[in-house]
Design a protein around this motif. Structure first.
Motif, PDB file in Angstrom:
ATOM      1  N   VAL A 111      41.264  43.276  27.668  1.00 58.07           N
ATOM      2  CA  VAL A 111      42.152  43.209  28.638  1.00 58.07           C
ATOM      3  C   VAL A 111      41.550  44.008  29.930  1.00 58.07           C
ATOM      4  O   VAL A 111      41.882  43.662  31.093  1.00 58.07           O
ATOM      5  CB  VAL A 111      43.342  44.319  28.110  1.00 58.07           C
ATOM      6  N   VAL A 112      40.539  44.901  29.616  1.00 58.26           N
ATOM      7  CA  VAL A 112      39.870  45.624  30.648  1.00 58.26           C
ATOM      8  C   VAL A 112      38.884  44.654  31.544  1.00 58.26           C
ATOM      9  O   VAL A 112      39.136  44.635  32.590  1.00 58.26           O
ATOM     10  CB  VAL A 112      39.002  46.939  30.317  1.00 58.26           C
ATOM     11  N   VAL A 113      38.234  43.767  30.735  1.00 57.60           N
ATOM     12  CA  VAL A 113      37.447  42.650  31.384  1.00 57.60           C
ATOM     13  C   VAL A 113      38.265  41.729  32.161  1.00 57.60           C
ATOM     14  O   VAL A 113      37.838  41.461  33.195  1.00 57.60           O
ATOM     15  CB  VAL A 113      36.563  42.150  30.322  1.00 57.60           C
ATOM     16  N   ALA A 114      39.546  41.473  31.613  1.00 57.58           N
ATOM     17  CA  ALA A 114      40.346  40.437  32.366  1.00 57.58           C
ATOM     18  C   ALA A 114      40.972  40.971  33.734  1.00 57.58           C
ATOM     19  O   ALA A 114      41.293  40.288  34.442  1.00 57.58           O
ATOM     20  CB  ALA A 114      41.550  40.032  31.476  1.00 57.58           C
ATOM     21  N   VAL A 115      41.242  42.271  33.688  1.00 55.22           N
ATOM     22  CA  VAL A 115      41.746  42.910  34.904  1.00 55.22           C
ATOM     23  C   VAL A 115      40.534  42.868  35.988  1.00 55.22           C
ATOM     24  O   VAL A 115      41.108  42.678  37.189  1.00 55.22           O
ATOM     25  CB  VAL A 115      42.027  44.392  34.455  1.00 55.22           C
ATOM     26  N   ILE A 116      39.287  42.601  35.629  1.00 52.50           N
ATOM     27  CA  ILE A 116      38.378  42.829  36.693  1.00 52.50           C
ATOM     28  C   ILE A 116      37.918  41.133  36.733  1.00 52.50           C
ATOM     29  O   ILE A 116      37.777  40.826  37.929  1.00 52.50           O
ATOM     30  CB  ILE A 116      37.141  43.088  35.965  1.00 52.50           C
ATOM     31  N   GLY A 117      38.200  40.261  35.946  1.00 53.34           N
ATOM     32  CA  GLY A 117      37.489  38.946  35.933  1.00 53.34           C
ATOM     33  C   GLY A 117      38.821  37.988  36.296  1.00 53.34           C
ATOM     34  O   GLY A 117      38.401  37.040  37.222  1.00 53.34           O
ATOM     35  N   ALA A 118      40.164  38.146  36.196  1.00 55.37           N
ATOM     36  CA  ALA A 118      41.016  37.287  36.577  1.00 55.37           C
ATOM     37  C   ALA A 118      41.112  37.254  38.130  1.00 55.37           C
ATOM     38  O   ALA A 118      41.079  36.213  38.708  1.00 55.37           O
ATOM     39  CB  ALA A 118      42.436  37.618  36.234  1.00 55.37           C
ATOM     40  N   PRO A 119      41.080  38.364  38.932  1.00 57.09           N
ATOM     41  CA  PRO A 119      41.120  38.000  40.216  1.00 57.09           C
ATOM     42  C   PRO A 119      39.774  37.345  40.886  1.00 57.09           C
ATOM     43  O   PRO A 119      39.661  36.673  41.893  1.00 57.09           O
ATOM     44  CB  PRO A 119      41.157  39.586  40.893  1.00 57.09           C
ATOM     45  N   TYR A 120      38.708  37.780  40.127  1.00 57.58           N
ATOM     46  CA  TYR A 120      37.378  37.030  40.717  1.00 57.58           C
ATOM     47  C   TYR A 120      37.366  35.616  40.407  1.00 57.58           C
ATOM     48  O   TYR A 120      37.022  34.857  41.145  1.00 57.58           O
ATOM     49  CB  TYR A 120      36.330  38.015  40.057  1.00 57.58           C
ATOM     50  N   PHE A 121      38.156  35.163  39.106  1.00 62.13           N
ATOM     51  CA  PHE A 121      38.166  33.852  38.804  1.00 62.13           C
ATOM     52  C   PHE A 121      38.961  33.135  39.958  1.00 62.13           C
ATOM     53  O   PHE A 121      38.650  31.928  40.552  1.00 62.13           O
ATOM     54  CB  PHE A 121      38.725  33.732  37.488  1.00 62.13           C
ATOM     55  N   LEU A 122      39.980  33.761  40.325  1.00 57.95           N
ATOM     56  CA  LEU A 122      40.837  33.035  41.601  1.00 57.95           C
ATOM     57  C   LEU A 122      40.273  32.955  42.816  1.00 57.95           C
ATOM     58  O   LEU A 122      40.398  32.048  43.428  1.00 57.95           O
ATOM     59  CB  LEU A 122      42.333  33.996  41.481  1.00 57.95           C
ATOM     60  N   GLY A 128      25.815  41.599  32.216  1.00 55.91           N
ATOM     61  CA  GLY A 128      26.856  41.129  31.138  1.00 55.91           C
ATOM     62  C   GLY A 128      26.716  42.598  30.159  1.00 55.91           C
ATOM     63  O   GLY A 128      28.080  42.808  29.619  1.00 55.91           O
ATOM     64  N   THR A 129      25.771  43.153  29.816  1.00 52.36           N
ATOM     65  CA  THR A 129      25.629  44.247  29.004  1.00 52.36           C
ATOM     66  C   THR A 129      26.263  45.513  29.507  1.00 52.36           C
ATOM     67  O   THR A 129      27.173  45.990  29.329  1.00 52.36           O
ATOM     68  CB  THR A 129      24.118  44.599  28.651  1.00 52.36           C
ATOM     69  N   LEU A 130      26.079  45.699  30.763  1.00 55.06           N
ATOM     70  CA  LEU A 130      26.745  46.781  31.612  1.00 55.06           C
ATOM     71  C   LEU A 130      28.307  46.520  31.604  1.00 55.06           C
ATOM     72  O   LEU A 130      29.034  47.459  31.411  1.00 55.06           O
ATOM     73  CB  LEU A 130      26.129  46.686  33.068  1.00 55.06           C
ATOM     74  N   LEU A 131      28.646  45.114  32.133  1.00 53.39           N
ATOM     75  CA  LEU A 131      30.197  45.043  32.226  1.00 53.39           C
ATOM     76  C   LEU A 131      30.982  45.234  30.855  1.00 53.39           C
ATOM     77  O   LEU A 131      32.082  45.982  31.002  1.00 53.39           O
ATOM     78  CB  LEU A 131      30.272  43.502  32.620  1.00 53.39           C
ATOM     79  N   VAL A 132      30.296  44.890  29.906  1.00 56.67           N
ATOM     80  CA  VAL A 132      31.401  45.026  28.505  1.00 56.67           C
ATOM     81  C   VAL A 132      31.178  46.509  28.046  1.00 56.67           C
ATOM     82  O   VAL A 132      32.002  46.967  27.656  1.00 56.67           O
ATOM     83  CB  VAL A 132      30.709  44.128  27.368  1.00 56.67           C
ATOM     84  N   LEU A 133      29.948  47.021  28.233  1.00 55.02           N
ATOM     85  CA  LEU A 133      29.905  48.338  27.755  1.00 55.02           C
ATOM     86  C   LEU A 133      30.624  49.406  28.519  1.00 55.02           C
ATOM     87  O   LEU A 133      31.394  50.162  28.248  1.00 55.02           O
ATOM     88  CB  LEU A 133      28.544  48.847  27.741  1.00 55.02           C
ATOM     89  N   THR A 134      30.683  48.980  29.805  1.00 58.12           N
ATOM     90  CA  THR A 134      31.583  49.810  30.750  1.00 58.12           C
ATOM     91  C   THR A 134      33.166  49.675  30.597  1.00 58.12           C
ATOM     92  O   THR A 134      34.086  50.535  30.395  1.00 58.12           O
ATOM     93  CB  THR A 134      31.543  49.678  32.271  1.00 58.12           C
ATOM     94  N   ALA A 135      33.360  48.323  30.280  1.00 58.47           N
ATOM     95  CA  ALA A 135      35.034  47.829  29.885  1.00 58.47           C
ATOM     96  C   ALA A 135      35.255  48.582  28.632  1.00 58.47           C
ATOM     97  O   ALA A 135      36.478  49.205  28.519  1.00 58.47           O
ATOM     98  CB  ALA A 135      35.086  46.447  29.714  1.00 58.47           C
ATOM     99  N   ASP A 136      34.532  48.694  27.688  1.00 59.66           N
ATOM    100  CA  ASP A 136      34.752  49.158  26.322  1.00 59.66           C
ATOM    101  C   ASP A 136      34.940  50.714  26.473  1.00 59.66           C
ATOM    102  O   ASP A 136      35.928  51.383  25.780  1.00 59.66           O
ATOM    103  CB  ASP A 136      33.706  48.819  25.272  1.00 59.66           C
ATOM    104  N   ALA A 156      25.711  54.512  31.491  1.00 60.87           N
ATOM    105  CA  ALA A 156      26.890  53.908  30.812  1.00 60.87           C
ATOM    106  C   ALA A 156      26.742  54.387  29.160  1.00 60.87           C
ATOM    107  O   ALA A 156      27.779  54.651  28.474  1.00 60.87           O
ATOM    108  CB  ALA A 156      27.270  52.533  31.028  1.00 60.87           C
ATOM    109  N   PHE A 157      25.695  54.184  28.660  1.00 61.07           N
ATOM    110  CA  PHE A 157      25.419  54.580  27.230  1.00 61.07           C
ATOM    111  C   PHE A 157      25.476  55.921  27.059  1.00 61.07           C
ATOM    112  O   PHE A 157      26.394  56.428  25.927  1.00 61.07           O
ATOM    113  CB  PHE A 157      24.107  54.153  26.939  1.00 61.07           C
ATOM    114  N   MET A 158      25.165  56.553  27.696  1.00 58.66           N
ATOM    115  CA  MET A 158      25.353  58.392  27.620  1.00 58.66           C
ATOM    116  C   MET A 158      26.789  58.621  27.739  1.00 58.66           C
ATOM    117  O   MET A 158      27.233  59.489  26.904  1.00 58.66           O
ATOM    118  CB  MET A 158      24.650  59.176  28.539  1.00 58.66           C
ATOM    119  N   ILE A 159      27.485  58.020  28.421  1.00 59.69           N
ATOM    120  CA  ILE A 159      28.827  58.142  28.953  1.00 59.69           C
ATOM    121  C   ILE A 159      29.777  57.962  27.359  1.00 59.69           C
ATOM    122  O   ILE A 159      30.690  58.530  26.962  1.00 59.69           O
ATOM    123  CB  ILE A 159      29.461  57.822  30.002  1.00 59.69           C
ATOM    124  N   SER A 160      29.249  56.801  27.193  1.00 60.72           N
ATOM    125  CA  SER A 160      30.060  55.706  26.197  1.00 60.72           C
ATOM    126  C   SER A 160      29.916  56.760  24.918  1.00 60.72           C
ATOM    127  O   SER A 160      30.917  56.983  23.942  1.00 60.72           O
ATOM    128  CB  SER A 160      29.717  54.446  25.971  1.00 60.72           C
TER     129      SER A 160
END
Length: 343
Positions: A324-335, A300-308, A30-34
């Motif tokens: 916003v990207v994290v929320a798209v993933i996190g909101a359904p999981y929270f429900l 957490g590192t992978l999640l935020v780096l990928t979302a960014d 993810a770092f190399m892609i980012s």
């Protein structure tokens, strides 16, 4: 039987090490892609040359001044918020606990907004003060939630803690909306971006402001892994095993709040990282905190780096806030978690 227990423990440890290794490899990818995400692309050869100081002036400017600081901040924020959430879940024994959901992020954000509102010029603002101010706001909010949720005879109810945190977060969010009415257009744009979870602190000054908090607090939390294991058994059993429950709980809450406050100061209102990271890690390595905490930090590192990275890539040259990207993933999981959790 003892041999079976030892064998099971060894297998769990091996599994945890493998999971951590896989997460590390994914983070490197993810770092190399980012670092290569943006209007101007760098080939792998150019990237490696630039990292070792042999690139052109333009390549060094793109990599070291624009992309690397933001990537490093994304990684630090991911680890800090995820571990903060893991500690909150363990202390409260509530699977839905998270600094964002409990209102701690909102408290830190309110203090940052007050700073933005009353400081005359953001260009000359003391950046190093932001984590301290965010920590103050997060700490006051955590204290308020704890006082409101705690009952003398019943102690700290997980359900009451969650509902109190949601109510306090709603009140703080309303106060922040009222404060936006007095902002200039320039400051309002900054605040709107911050509330959406845009990583606005994207230079090395912000890295230096955040790094000491992560470097000091993460090892301290990892050191307290056995204490968290004991506290998961309940207050009475933990006390019987010799743990100073109230003192350890206050220390761990302080660490969790400090991590969340420092991260929120430079990341904006990114939620759900402290919810998703610990749950994913717990499913992969189990509940023992010696493995759970490092795995949570990596998740957490992978999640935020990928979302960014996705936020910067999807609508180039514009970008979607990381929150916003994290929320798209996190909101359904929270429900999903809310539906599975018993009251």
């Amino acid at each position: 039987m003892n041999n079976n227990m030892i064998t099971t423990e060894q297998q769990r440890m091996q599994r945890g090490l493998i999971v951590c290794l896989v997460f590390t490899i994914l983070i490197v990818l993810a770092f190399m892609i980012s670092v290569n995400t943006g209007p101007i692309r760098l080939t792998p050869e150019e990237l490696i040359r630039t990292l070792f100081g042999k690139g052109t002036a333009k390549q060094e400017l793109i990599l070291f001044d624009f992309r690397l600081p933001r990537i490093v901040i994304s990684m630090l924020i991911g680890a800090g918020l995820a571990v903060s959430g893991c500690v909150m879940q363990s202390i409260s024994r509530n699977a839905l606990a998270d600094p964002g959901i409990l209102g701690i992020n909102a408290g830190a954000g309110l203090m940052v907004m007050l700073f933005v509102s009353f400081y005359p010029n953001m260009a000359t603002a003391p950046i190093m003060a932001l984590p301290l101010l965010a920590l103050l706001g997060a700490g006051l909010t955590a204290a308020l939630i704890y006082i409101l949720a705690y009952k003398q005879n019943e102690g700290l109810s997980p359900t009451r803690l969650l509902l109190t945190g949601i109510a306090v977060a709603a009140g703080i969010s309303a106060a922040m909306i009222v404060l936006t009415l007095r902002l200039s257009p320039e400051k309002y744009q900054f605040v709107a971006s911050w509330l959406a979870g845009s990583i606005w602190g994207s230079n090395w000054k912000f890295v230096l402001a955040l790094l000491p908090w992560i470097v000091v607090l993460l090892p301290l939390v990892f050191y307290k892994a056995r204490v968290l294991n004991v506290m998961n058994l309940g207050d009475q059993i933990a006390t019987g095993l010799g743990a100073s429950v109230e003192r350890e709980r206050l220390v761990l809450i302080a660490c969790s709040v400090a991590l969340a406050g420092a991260c929120v100061a430079v990341s904006g209102g990114i939620g759900f990282v402290g919810l998703i990271g610990p749950h994913l890690a717990r499913r992969l390595v189990g509940p023992k905190h010696e493995l759970l905490l490092p795995t949570t930090a990596l998740a957490g590192t992978l999640l935020v780096l990928t979302a960014d990275t996705l936020g910067r890539w999807i609508l180039q040259p514009s970008e979607i806030p990381t929150g916003v990207v994290v929320a798209v993933i996190g909101a359904p999981y929270f429900l999903y978690l809310l539906a599975k959790t018993k009251a």
